[in-house]
Motif scaffolding. Structure first.
Motif, short mmCIF file in Angstrom:
data_model
loop_
_atom_site.label_atom_id
_atom_site.label_comp_id
_atom_site.label_asym_id
_atom_site.label_seq_id
_atom_site.Cartn_x
_atom_site.Cartn_y
_atom_site.Cartn_z
N MET A 1 0.86 -1.16 0.00
CA MET A 1 0.00 0.00 0.00
C MET A 1 0.91 1.22 0.00
SD MET A 1 -2.95 1.32 2.65
CE MET A 1 -2.39 0.39 3.99
N ILE B 1 -2.59 3.86 10.72
CA ILE B 1 -2.07 2.54 10.32
C ILE B 1 -1.12 1.98 11.38
CG2 ILE B 1 -0.62 1.38 8.61
CD1 ILE B 1 -1.94 3.06 6.49
N ASP C 1 -2.72 -0.38 13.63
CA ASP C 1 -3.30 -1.56 12.99
C ASP C 1 -2.21 -2.61 12.81
OD1 ASP C 1 -4.51 -3.44 11.36
OD2 ASP C 1 -5.43 -1.95 10.05
N GLU C 2 -2.30 -3.70 13.55
CA GLU C 2 -1.25 -4.73 13.52
C GLU C 2 -1.23 -5.55 12.24
OE1 GLU C 2 -1.52 -7.05 17.05
OE2 GLU C 2 -1.23 -5.32 18.35
N SER C 3 -2.22 -5.35 11.36
CA SER C 3 -2.24 -6.11 10.11
C SER C 3 -1.36 -5.45 9.04
CB SER C 3 -3.67 -6.26 9.60
OG SER C 3 -4.25 -5.01 9.33
N PHE C 4 -0.74 -4.29 9.36
CA PHE C 4 0.16 -3.61 8.43
C PHE C 4 1.53 -3.41 9.07
CE2 PHE C 4 -3.92 -2.23 6.78
CZ PHE C 4 -3.75 -2.44 5.42
N SER C 5 2.56 -3.51 8.25
CA SER C 5 3.93 -3.22 8.67
C SER C 5 4.39 -1.99 7.89
CB SER C 5 4.83 -4.41 8.34
OG SER C 5 6.18 -4.06 8.48
N ALA D 1 3.50 0.82 3.26
CA ALA D 1 3.18 -0.21 4.25
C ALA D 1 2.86 -1.52 3.54
CB ALA D 1 1.98 0.22 5.10
N ARG D 2 3.13 -2.62 4.22
CA ARG D 2 2.81 -3.95 3.69
C ARG D 2 1.84 -4.65 4.60
NH1 ARG D 2 6.12 -5.25 -0.43
NH2 ARG D 2 8.16 -4.25 -0.49
N LYS D 3 0.94 -5.40 4.00
CA LYS D 3 -0.03 -6.19 4.75
C LYS D 3 0.72 -7.39 5.33
CE LYS D 3 -4.64 -7.48 4.99
NZ LYS D 3 -5.34 -6.80 6.03
N VAL D 4 0.58 -7.59 6.63
CA VAL D 4 1.22 -8.72 7.29
C VAL D 4 0.36 -9.95 7.04
CG1 VAL D 4 1.94 -9.66 9.51
CG2 VAL D 4 2.19 -7.23 9.04
N SER D 5 0.99 -11.04 6.61
CA SER D 5 0.23 -12.26 6.30
C SER D 5 -0.05 -13.08 7.53
CB SER D 5 0.96 -13.15 5.32
OG SER D 5 1.78 -12.50 4.47
#
Length: 69
Positions: free
Chosen positions: A1, A41, A44-48, A65-69
């Protein structure tokens, strides 16, 4: 993102002008100059967050930012 958004300036006099402008910009167009996408963001722990850049008198913030898998 990779969103880019107008944010509160990192330069105090410019930020004062933004605060004055929001009295008109919010009612007319819903424009919020003082928001900070990076702060939303960060909680929000779903993004790094990879990188944050600010430019144009600190008025524009680009967030990588990257979405954490």
């Amino acid at each position: 993102m990779l969103p880019a958004d107008h944010v509160a300036s990192s330069i105090r006099p410019v930020r004062w002008i933004q605060r004055a402008l929001k009295l008109v910009s919010i009612p007319i167009g819903g424009v919020h100059f003082l928001r900070r996408s990076s702060l939303a963001i960060t909680g929000d722990e779903s993004f790094s967050i990879e990188d944050i850049d600010r430019f144009t008198l600190g008025l524009v913030e680009r967030l990588h930012a990257r979405k954490v898998s």
